[in-house]
Design a protein around this motif. Structure first.
Motif, PDB file in Angstrom:
ATOM      1  N   ARG A  64       0.826  -1.205   0.000  1.00  0.00           N
ATOM      2  CA  ARG A  64       0.000   0.000   0.000  1.00  0.00           C
ATOM      3  C   ARG A  64       0.868   1.266   0.000  1.00  0.00           C
ATOM      4  O   ARG A  64       0.548   2.249  -0.668  1.00  0.00           O
ATOM      5  N   THR A  65       1.955   1.230   0.767  1.00  0.00           N
ATOM      6  CA  THR A  65       2.827   2.395   0.878  1.00  0.00           C
ATOM      7  C   THR A  65       3.435   2.782  -0.466  1.00  0.00           C
ATOM      8  O   THR A  65       3.669   3.972  -0.729  1.00  0.00           O
ATOM      9  N   LEU A  66       3.696   1.813  -1.334  1.00  0.00           N
ATOM     10  CA  LEU A  66       4.250   2.126  -2.646  1.00  0.00           C
ATOM     11  C   LEU A  66       3.365   3.089  -3.427  1.00  0.00           C
ATOM     12  O   LEU A  66       3.869   3.872  -4.247  1.00  0.00           O
ATOM     13  N   ARG A  67       2.054   3.051  -3.176  1.00  0.00           N
ATOM     14  CA  ARG A  67       1.106   3.916  -3.887  1.00  0.00           C
ATOM     15  C   ARG A  67       0.654   5.102  -3.039  1.00  0.00           C
ATOM     16  O   ARG A  67      -0.249   5.831  -3.456  1.00  0.00           O
ATOM     17  N   ARG A  68       1.243   5.302  -1.875  1.00  0.00           N
ATOM     18  CA  ARG A  68       0.796   6.349  -0.963  1.00  0.00           C
ATOM     19  C   ARG A  68       1.955   7.305  -0.660  1.00  0.00           C
ATOM     20  O   ARG A  68       2.711   7.092   0.290  1.00  0.00           O
ATOM     21  N   PRO A  69       2.133   8.369  -1.454  1.00  0.00           N
ATOM     22  CA  PRO A  69       3.227   9.311  -1.188  1.00  0.00           C
ATOM     23  C   PRO A  69       3.199   9.899   0.215  1.00  0.00           C
ATOM     24  O   PRO A  69       4.258  10.246   0.762  1.00  0.00           O
ATOM     25  N   ASP A  70       2.006  10.001   0.823  1.00  0.00           N
ATOM     26  CA  ASP A  70       1.940  10.547   2.176  1.00  0.00           C
ATOM     27  C   ASP A  70       2.581   9.631   3.205  1.00  0.00           C
ATOM     28  O   ASP A  70       2.819  10.044   4.343  1.00  0.00           O
ATOM     29  N   ARG A  71       2.884   8.393   2.828  1.00  0.00           N
ATOM     30  CA  ARG A  71       3.561   7.464   3.733  1.00  0.00           C
ATOM     31  C   ARG A  71       5.059   7.369   3.480  1.00  0.00           C
ATOM     32  O   ARG A  71       5.755   6.605   4.137  1.00  0.00           O
ATOM     33  N   HIS A  72       5.565   8.107   2.518  1.00  0.00           N
ATOM     34  CA  HIS A  72       6.948   7.918   2.096  1.00  0.00           C
ATOM     35  C   HIS A  72       7.965   8.616   2.993  1.00  0.00           C
ATOM     36  O   HIS A  72       9.165   8.344   2.889  1.00  0.00           O
ATOM     37  N   GLY A  73       7.509   9.498   3.887  1.00  0.00           N
ATOM     38  CA  GLY A  73       8.427  10.367   4.612  1.00  0.00           C
ATOM     39  C   GLY A  73       9.528   9.657   5.365  1.00  0.00           C
ATOM     40  O   GLY A  73      10.675  10.123   5.385  1.00  0.00           O
ATOM     41  N   TYR A  74       9.223   8.526   6.002  1.00  0.00           N
ATOM     42  CA  TYR A  74      10.218   7.816   6.802  1.00  0.00           C
ATOM     43  C   TYR A  74      10.938   6.706   6.022  1.00  0.00           C
ATOM     44  O   TYR A  74      11.824   6.055   6.580  1.00  0.00           O
ATOM     45  N   HIS A  75      10.572   6.498   4.768  1.00  0.00           N
ATOM     46  CA  HIS A  75      11.077   5.313   4.066  1.00  0.00           C
ATOM     47  C   HIS A  75      11.816   5.596   2.759  1.00  0.00           C
ATOM     48  O   HIS A  75      11.843   4.727   1.879  1.00  0.00           O
ATOM     49  N   PRO A  76      12.445   6.752   2.559  1.00  0.00           N
ATOM     50  CA  PRO A  76      13.083   7.002   1.253  1.00  0.00           C
ATOM     51  C   PRO A  76      14.206   6.028   0.932  1.00  0.00           C
ATOM     52  O   PRO A  76      14.351   5.613  -0.231  1.00  0.00           O
ATOM     53  N   GLN A  77      15.007   5.635   1.944  1.00  0.00           N
ATOM     54  CA  GLN A  77      16.100   4.694   1.656  1.00  0.00           C
ATOM     55  C   GLN A  77      15.544   3.353   1.206  1.00  0.00           C
ATOM     56  O   GLN A  77      16.036   2.746   0.243  1.00  0.00           O
ATOM     57  N   TRP A  78      14.516   2.874   1.894  1.00  0.00           N
ATOM     58  CA  TRP A  78      13.890   1.603   1.511  1.00  0.00           C
ATOM     59  C   TRP A  78      13.271   1.693   0.127  1.00  0.00           C
ATOM     60  O   TRP A  78      13.440   0.786  -0.698  1.00  0.00           O
ATOM     61  N   LEU A  79      12.584   2.782  -0.166  1.00  0.00           N
ATOM     62  CA  LEU A  79      11.932   2.940  -1.467  1.00  0.00           C
ATOM     63  C   LEU A  79      12.950   2.950  -2.593  1.00  0.00           C
ATOM     64  O   LEU A  79      12.726   2.327  -3.648  1.00  0.00           O
ATOM     65  N   ARG A  80      14.067   3.640  -2.395  1.00  0.00           N
ATOM     66  CA  ARG A  80      15.094   3.654  -3.443  1.00  0.00           C
ATOM     67  C   ARG A  80      15.671   2.266  -3.670  1.00  0.00           C
ATOM     68  O   ARG A  80      15.934   1.870  -4.815  1.00  0.00           O
ATOM     69  N   ARG A  81      15.842   1.536  -2.597  1.00  0.00           N
ATOM     70  CA  ARG A  81      16.492   0.232  -2.705  1.00  0.00           C
ATOM     71  C   ARG A  81      15.607  -0.811  -3.369  1.00  0.00           C
ATOM     72  O   ARG A  81      16.093  -1.676  -4.096  1.00  0.00           O
TER      73      ARG A  81
END
Length: 326
Positions: free
Chosen positions: A30-47
């Motif tokens: 769900r977080t992959l489609r929710r930019p409002d949840r991205h604040g704490y996870h940029p390193q994980w998202l990039r990886r």
């Protein structure tokens, strides 16, 4: 109408904490489609972004309305305090197709156009196949998105439970519940959640599951329907430091006193953690971390506590004072 869960006498005795790798997998999707949840996870998202693109997550996203019902059978309350993913995904695969169809239909109705879309009609036309394919997709998401980082995630979630278990002993359930999140309020025997949703339920002796989550942040989630046990999912403490690298500035005075390895272990224990989680965080061999933990515990700087099959270590007041330079 407010969101309320009403407690009876037996419910107050049947509240428990739990951790769910299945739930974290669903919420990571769900977080992959929710930019409002991205604040704490940029390193994980990039990886994980390249690996995530290789997954066809559209069927799961179709069942994740921005507001409304998501199928309970795909992310039910955990079956035990320390259930592993294999146990949880087996329960998903065992879902009754007729019940799953009703669950899917309810979810599709909360996304405009989804119920009559070709994808939605396909899910409803063959619910047994839908259960198999959705479970396989969730399992693929687990291996791709969560499993490589699960020791780190589990350590954070268990540290949250250790903290709030202590608070439960200190202040009691009625005072603890509002501490979990500012949107929770407990009055009389009613737990209220300040969200834009209508839901009222008597717990009827089933008690309540309290579940910290990394990827549900910043949301508080509840509303599980019978036969699922009532559950409140709240943001775990310490999410802001989840993906940070180990500090390089361990006090040289602490290093001279304890040695570099033991000083690094003591400094890394901002929250309770297991041997494997510390080894992953510090890039050290588990055997080395275990030896350092034993030495620190034997000198009164740490204490250990068993949680299920794992042992968590945390600083004593003396250990806190040394690590902070106090």
């Amino acid at each position: 109408m407010p969101f309320q869960l009403r407690f009876g006498d037996d419910d107050l005795l049947r509240c428990r904490f739990a951790v769910s790798p299945l739930w974290e997998t669903q919420e990571a999707v769900r977080t992959l489609r929710r930019p409002d949840r991205h604040g704490y996870h940029p390193q994980w998202l990039r990886r994980i972004q390249e690996a995530a693109r290789a997954l066809d997550l559209a069927p799961l996203w179709l069942l994740m309305p921005r507001r409304g019902h998501s199928p309970d059978f795909l992310g039910p309350p955990p079956i035990g305090p320390v259930a592993d993913f294999e146990q949880e995904i087996a329960a998903v695969r065992a879902a009754d197709p007729d019940a799953a169809r009703a669950d899917i239909a309810r979810s599709l109705r909360d996304t405009p156009g989804a119920l009559d879309s070709p994808e939605g009609r396909a899910l409803l036309a063959d619910p047994a196949r839908a259960v198999r394919e959705l479970a396989a997709l969730v399992e693929a998401a687990w291996h791709t998105l969560i499993a490589p980082d699960w020791p780190r995630l589990r350590a954070l979630l268990e540290a949250d439970i250790a903290f709030h278990s202590r608070r439960l002993a200190e202040v009691g359930l009625g005072a603890l519940l509002p501490e979990l999140d500012r949107r929770l309020a407990f009055s009389g025997r009613t737990l209220s959640l300040a969200v834009a949703a209508d839901h009222e339920r008597d717990l009827d002796g089933r008690g309540l599951v309290l579940m910290p989550s990394v990827f549900s942040w910043p949301d508080v989630v509840s509303g599980f329907e019978p036969p699922w046990q009532p559950t409140v999912v709240y943001p775990a403490r310490g999410v802001g430091g989840l993906w940070t690298r180990p500090r390089e500035d361990t006090s040289e005075a602490l290093v001279r006193l304890l040695g570099r390895g033991r000083a690094a272990v003591l400094a890394a224990l901002d929250e309770p953690a297991t041997t494997s989680a510390l080894a992953l965080r510090l890039g050290l061999a588990p055997s080395s971390v275990s030896a350092h933990l034993t030495a620190l515990r034997d000198t009164g700087l740490l204490v250990s506590r068993r949680y299920g099959h794992r042992v968590l270590y945390e600083r004593t007041p003396l250990g806190i004072a040394l690590a902070s330079g106090g």
